[in-house]
Design a protein around this motif. Structure first.
Motif, PDB file in Angstrom:
ATOM      1  N   ALA A  92       3.584 -10.650 -11.536  1.00  0.00           N
ATOM      2  CA  ALA A  92       3.494  -9.989 -10.283  1.00  0.00           C
ATOM      3  C   ALA A  92       5.019  -9.526  -9.680  1.00  0.00           C
ATOM      4  CB  ALA A  92       2.681 -10.826  -9.165  1.00  0.00           C
ATOM      5  N   ARG A  93       5.785 -10.451  -9.767  1.00  0.00           N
ATOM      6  CA  ARG A  93       7.131 -10.392  -9.131  1.00  0.00           C
ATOM      7  C   ARG A  93       7.793  -8.951  -9.650  1.00  0.00           C
ATOM      8  NH1 ARG A  93      10.513 -14.090 -10.980  1.00  0.00           N
ATOM      9  NH2 ARG A  93      12.016 -14.014  -9.374  1.00  0.00           N
ATOM     10  N   PRO A  94       7.599  -8.562 -10.740  1.00  0.00           N
ATOM     11  CA  PRO A  94       8.326  -7.234 -10.962  1.00  0.00           C
ATOM     12  C   PRO A  94       8.086  -5.927 -10.074  1.00  0.00           C
ATOM     13  CG  PRO A  94       7.683  -8.222 -13.069  1.00  0.00           C
ATOM     14  CD  PRO A  94       7.223  -8.874 -11.935  1.00  0.00           C
ATOM     15  N   TYR A  95       6.829  -6.118  -9.741  1.00  0.00           N
ATOM     16  CA  TYR A  95       6.241  -5.129  -8.754  1.00  0.00           C
ATOM     17  C   TYR A  95       6.966  -5.204  -7.532  1.00  0.00           C
ATOM     18  CZ  TYR A  95       2.972  -4.359 -12.762  1.00  0.00           C
ATOM     19  OH  TYR A  95       2.408  -4.176 -13.789  1.00  0.00           O
ATOM     20  N   LEU A  96       6.917  -6.410  -7.011  1.00  0.00           N
ATOM     21  CA  LEU A  96       7.682  -6.568  -5.777  1.00  0.00           C
ATOM     22  C   LEU A  96       9.176  -6.244  -5.799  1.00  0.00           C
ATOM     23  CD1 LEU A  96       5.155  -8.242  -5.534  1.00  0.00           C
ATOM     24  CD2 LEU A  96       6.203  -9.868  -4.128  1.00  0.00           C
ATOM     25  N   ILE A  97       9.689  -6.439  -7.014  1.00  0.00           N
ATOM     26  CA  ILE A  97      11.212  -6.156  -6.965  1.00  0.00           C
ATOM     27  C   ILE A  97      11.571  -4.561  -6.967  1.00  0.00           C
ATOM     28  CG2 ILE A  97      13.263  -6.587  -8.361  1.00  0.00           C
ATOM     29  CD1 ILE A  97      12.126  -9.279  -9.296  1.00  0.00           C
ATOM     30  N   PHE A  98      10.686  -4.006  -7.964  1.00  0.00           N
ATOM     31  CA  PHE A  98      10.962  -2.592  -8.091  1.00  0.00           C
ATOM     32  C   PHE A  98      10.277  -1.422  -7.196  1.00  0.00           C
ATOM     33  CE2 PHE A  98      12.183  -5.039 -12.049  1.00  0.00           C
ATOM     34  CZ  PHE A  98      13.419  -4.713 -11.945  1.00  0.00           C
ATOM     35  N   ALA A  99       8.858  -2.054  -6.800  1.00  0.00           N
ATOM     36  CA  ALA A  99       8.263  -1.027  -6.254  1.00  0.00           C
ATOM     37  C   ALA A  99       8.276  -0.830  -4.655  1.00  0.00           C
ATOM     38  CB  ALA A  99       6.711  -1.171  -6.507  1.00  0.00           C
ATOM     39  N   ALA A 100       8.954  -2.156  -4.148  1.00  0.00           N
ATOM     40  CA  ALA A 100       8.997  -2.066  -2.866  1.00  0.00           C
ATOM     41  C   ALA A 100       9.925  -1.011  -2.209  1.00  0.00           C
ATOM     42  CB  ALA A 100       9.530  -3.536  -2.226  1.00  0.00           C
ATOM     43  N   PRO A 101      11.323  -0.816  -2.752  1.00  0.00           N
ATOM     44  CA  PRO A 101      12.105   0.493  -2.119  1.00  0.00           C
ATOM     45  C   PRO A 101      11.170   1.667  -2.284  1.00  0.00           C
ATOM     46  CG  PRO A 101      13.334  -1.032  -3.861  1.00  0.00           C
ATOM     47  CD  PRO A 101      11.793  -1.309  -3.848  1.00  0.00           C
ATOM     48  N   LEU A 102      10.639   1.756  -3.455  1.00  0.00           N
ATOM     49  CA  LEU A 102       9.682   3.120  -3.450  1.00  0.00           C
ATOM     50  C   LEU A 102       8.793   3.113  -2.121  1.00  0.00           C
ATOM     51  CD1 LEU A 102       8.886   5.746  -4.771  1.00  0.00           C
ATOM     52  CD2 LEU A 102       7.122   4.461  -6.173  1.00  0.00           C
ATOM     53  N   LEU A 103       8.221   2.206  -1.646  1.00  0.00           N
ATOM     54  CA  LEU A 103       7.429   2.180  -0.808  1.00  0.00           C
ATOM     55  C   LEU A 103       8.178   2.487   0.498  1.00  0.00           C
ATOM     56  CD1 LEU A 103       4.600   1.733   0.776  1.00  0.00           C
ATOM     57  CD2 LEU A 103       5.286  -0.894   0.621  1.00  0.00           C
ATOM     58  N   GLY A 104       9.312   1.827   0.695  1.00  0.00           N
ATOM     59  CA  GLY A 104      10.042   2.185   1.941  1.00  0.00           C
ATOM     60  C   GLY A 104      10.499   3.693   2.082  1.00  0.00           C
ATOM     61  N   ILE A 105      10.599   4.296   0.944  1.00  0.00           N
ATOM     62  CA  ILE A 105      11.162   5.796   1.034  1.00  0.00           C
ATOM     63  C   ILE A 105       9.954   6.722   1.474  1.00  0.00           C
ATOM     64  CG2 ILE A 105      11.877   7.628  -0.331  1.00  0.00           C
ATOM     65  CD1 ILE A 105      13.564   5.505  -1.976  1.00  0.00           C
ATOM     66  N   VAL A 106       8.938   6.359   0.775  1.00  0.00           N
ATOM     67  CA  VAL A 106       7.755   7.336   1.050  1.00  0.00           C
ATOM     68  C   VAL A 106       7.138   7.293   2.401  1.00  0.00           C
ATOM     69  CG1 VAL A 106       6.962   7.693  -1.415  1.00  0.00           C
ATOM     70  CG2 VAL A 106       6.140   5.993  -0.203  1.00  0.00           C
ATOM     71  N   PHE A 107       7.365   5.728   2.945  1.00  0.00           N
ATOM     72  CA  PHE A 107       6.752   5.611   4.222  1.00  0.00           C
ATOM     73  C   PHE A 107       7.353   6.269   5.232  1.00  0.00           C
ATOM     74  CE2 PHE A 107       7.566   2.779   8.021  1.00  0.00           C
ATOM     75  CZ  PHE A 107       6.218   2.806   8.468  1.00  0.00           C
ATOM     76  N   ALA A 108       8.727   6.442   4.914  1.00  0.00           N
ATOM     77  CA  ALA A 108       9.579   7.284   6.006  1.00  0.00           C
ATOM     78  C   ALA A 108       9.136   8.715   6.085  1.00  0.00           C
ATOM     79  CB  ALA A 108      11.167   7.074   5.684  1.00  0.00           C
ATOM     80  N   LEU A 109       9.010   9.318   4.838  1.00  0.00           N
ATOM     81  CA  LEU A 109       8.505  10.675   4.378  1.00  0.00           C
ATOM     82  C   LEU A 109       7.282  11.066   5.112  1.00  0.00           C
ATOM     83  CD1 LEU A 109       9.365  11.245   0.815  1.00  0.00           C
ATOM     84  CD2 LEU A 109      10.697  12.130   2.877  1.00  0.00           C
ATOM     85  N   ALA A 110       6.248   9.987   5.268  1.00  0.00           N
ATOM     86  CA  ALA A 110       5.128  10.340   5.706  1.00  0.00           C
ATOM     87  C   ALA A 110       5.242  10.574   7.317  1.00  0.00           C
ATOM     88  CB  ALA A 110       4.088   9.057   5.772  1.00  0.00           C
ATOM     89  N   PHE A 111       6.127  10.204   7.923  1.00  0.00           N
ATOM     90  CA  PHE A 111       6.674  10.139   9.418  1.00  0.00           C
ATOM     91  C   PHE A 111       7.474  11.541   9.470  1.00  0.00           C
ATOM     92  CE2 PHE A 111       4.614   6.154   9.941  1.00  0.00           C
ATOM     93  CZ  PHE A 111       3.805   6.386  11.064  1.00  0.00           C
ATOM     94  N   THR A 112       7.405  12.423   8.618  1.00  0.00           N
ATOM     95  CA  THR A 112       8.191  13.752   8.912  1.00  0.00           C
ATOM     96  C   THR A 112       7.084  15.056   8.663  1.00  0.00           C
ATOM     97  OG1 THR A 112       8.408  13.984   6.501  1.00  0.00           O
ATOM     98  CG2 THR A 112      10.300  12.971   7.679  1.00  0.00           C
ATOM     99  N   SER A 113       7.632  16.121   9.308  1.00  0.00           N
ATOM    100  CA  SER A 113       6.465  17.184   9.255  1.00  0.00           C
ATOM    101  C   SER A 113       7.118  18.370   9.270  1.00  0.00           C
ATOM    102  CB  SER A 113       5.527  17.179  10.452  1.00  0.00           C
ATOM    103  OG  SER A 113       4.610  18.097  10.639  1.00  0.00           O
ATOM    104  N   PRO A 114       7.643  19.058   7.896  1.00  0.00           N
ATOM    105  CA  PRO A 114       8.399  20.005   7.878  1.00  0.00           C
ATOM    106  C   PRO A 114       7.340  21.269   7.937  1.00  0.00           C
ATOM    107  CG  PRO A 114       8.296  18.974   5.800  1.00  0.00           C
ATOM    108  CD  PRO A 114       7.488  18.001   6.633  1.00  0.00           C
ATOM    109  N   GLY A 115       7.734  22.485   8.053  1.00  0.00           N
ATOM    110  CA  GLY A 115       6.820  23.575   7.810  1.00  0.00           C
ATOM    111  C   GLY A 115       6.006  23.716   9.161  1.00  0.00           C
TER     112      GLY A 115
END
Length: 444
Positions: A92-115
């Motif tokens: 399980a640990r590899p997913y916490l190590i490598f996927a957590a930064p991806l979650l942080g990035i797309v979480f920030a993108l969800a609170f944007t609204s272009p166009g």
């Protein structure tokens, strides 16, 4: 402590692995990390869509539901991947190590609204779906870790309490920090403020997941059984009625949670006539969760898991009826609200331990543990449940004719019935689903 269970039929038992106090407490940080992002989404994304991005309430609700169903199918895929993962970092640990930064990035993108117009709606759907998929890549492995860390049922129940302490702290942090962060980082530009807030909380969540990966070490896993077909793993799930009951009850519980978190800002502003009461409602809910995380293991060890959960749900229904009578009495409302959600929250606290119990039963029943796949069912329930709760509330807004610039009396009534009446009904549904679970005697 029972002897370690086998990983698959005929395989050697997992190596005994004493669980340190540090690891027990550190495990709860994963739910703190999860709630910094997840609770922010459920509590504020609908508001961001309707009042900042300018999407119609019905459109926003449909995005929440369709986007969540679209990404929820990833949960069993991630669960199967965890069950088959063998690496130097563990399962399980590899997913916490490598996927957590991806979650942080797309979480920030969800609170944007272009166009504008359709572009905004498409962007919202895409980013919401991506943040859900990223959450699966982290949260399914995190939840599946629990039976990998210990096979003692009492320890798992206590660790579920630690998890909920972390979740409660996350709820408190979100209720107190989100709107002040939006104001301080964006000023009069609420869109920029929400994006900045998401960057801060996404970064904090990533660091917390990394701490969990550093301090929580799994027991040695048995080798993957050769020739194990995915369809066979999936086909074995309906045989485990206890797992079905826990998953269905969790779905009802998280629909209720989705309604409460999505509706708090509207109920505070449009029923209690105080927008700042949003923080107080979410804080009250957080405090009830924190208190529940401390007392639930003690109560359920004495009442039995199913009986204790259902007694709490019955009391919650009664107290939610009382809430209808407390309009214009915010102090009394918050007091009853805290007690109701404390009693109704036993199932939230115990759910990870209940899922772990079903893993042990599943191995007895089928010769397979499938921790990742079984936890994916619970994760699916939490994900779809919160999305469905948010969607139901958004559709209630649309039914009431909600407009951000003017809230009519009919819209106010729709908000009140959705925020109080639907959760009471869902408590009864959750109790009915718990009738399928009956492993107390085997795990006591």
């Amino acid at each position: 402590m029972p002897s370690p269970a086998t990983g698959v039929a005929g395989s050697p038992p997992a190596e005994p692995h004493p669980l340190t106090r540090t690891a027990r407490y550190a495990y709860g940080l994963g739910d703190l990390a999860s709630n910094l992002t997840w609770t922010t989404l459920t509590a504020f994304l609908l508001y961001f869509y309707t009042d900042v991005a300018g999407l119609a309430a019905a459109t926003a609700g449909t995005i929440l539901l369709v986007g969540r169903f679209a990404d929820a199918v990833i949960d069993p895929v991630v669960g199967l991947a965890v069950d088959r993962t063998r690496s130097r970092f563990g399962r399980a640990r590899p997913y916490l190590i490598f996927a957590a930064p991806l979650l942080g990035i797309v979480f920030a993108l969800a609170f944007t609204s272009p166009g504008s117009g359709t572009t905004k709606a498409v962007w919202a759907m895409a980013t919401f779906t991506l943040v859900g998929i990223s959450h699966s890549l982290v949260n399914v492995p995190y939840g599946a870790m629990l039976p990998m860390l210990t096979d003692d049922a009492d320890t798992r129940l206590k660790m579920s309490g630690y998890r909920f302490v972390g979740a409660s702290v996350g709820l408190i942090a979100v209720s107190l920090a989100v709107m002040p962060l939006v104001g301080s980082l964006g000023g009069s530009d609420r869109g920029r403020g929400f994006t900045g807030m998401a960057i801060v909380l996404g970064t904090a969540g990533t660091l917390l997941y990394w701490i969990v990966a550093l301090l929580c070490r799994e027991r040695r896993a048995a080798p993957v059984e050769r020739g194990t077909a995915t369809w066979r793993a999936l086909a074995s799930l309906p045989r485990n009625r206890h797992w079905l009951g826990v998953s269905a009850a969790s779905l009802a519980a998280f629909v209720r949670l989705g309604i409460i978190t999505a509706g708090a800002v509207y109920y505070a502003r449009d029923v209690l006539d105080d927008s700042w009461a949003t923080a107080f409602i979410l804080l009250a809910f957080s405090l009830s969760a924190l208190a529940g995380s401390l007392v639930t293991p003690w109560i359920l060890r004495r009442t039995g898991k199913r009986r204790g959960i259902n007694l709490g749900l019955a009391a919650t229904v009664v107290l939610y009826v009382v809430l209808f009578l407390l309009d214009g009495q915010p102090a009394a409302f918050l007091a009853v609200f805290v007690i109701a959600n404390l009693l109704g929250g036993f199932g939230y606290v115990a759910a990870p331990a209940l899922v772990s119990d079903t893993v042990e039963h599943h191995e007895t029943l089928t010769g397979r543990r499938d921790e990742g796949l079984l936890y994916a069912g619970y994760s699916f329930a939490t994900k779809v449940g919160t999305a469905l709760g948010g969607a139901l509330f958004a559709w209630a807004l649309a039914w009431g004719g909600y407009r951000a610039d003017h809230v009519s009396a009919h819209a106010g009534q729709a908000i009140e019935w959705a925020f109080i009446g639907l959760p009471a009904l869902l408590c009864l549904v959750q109790a009915a689903c718990m009738a399928l679970y009956g492993l107390e005697d085997r795990t006591a």
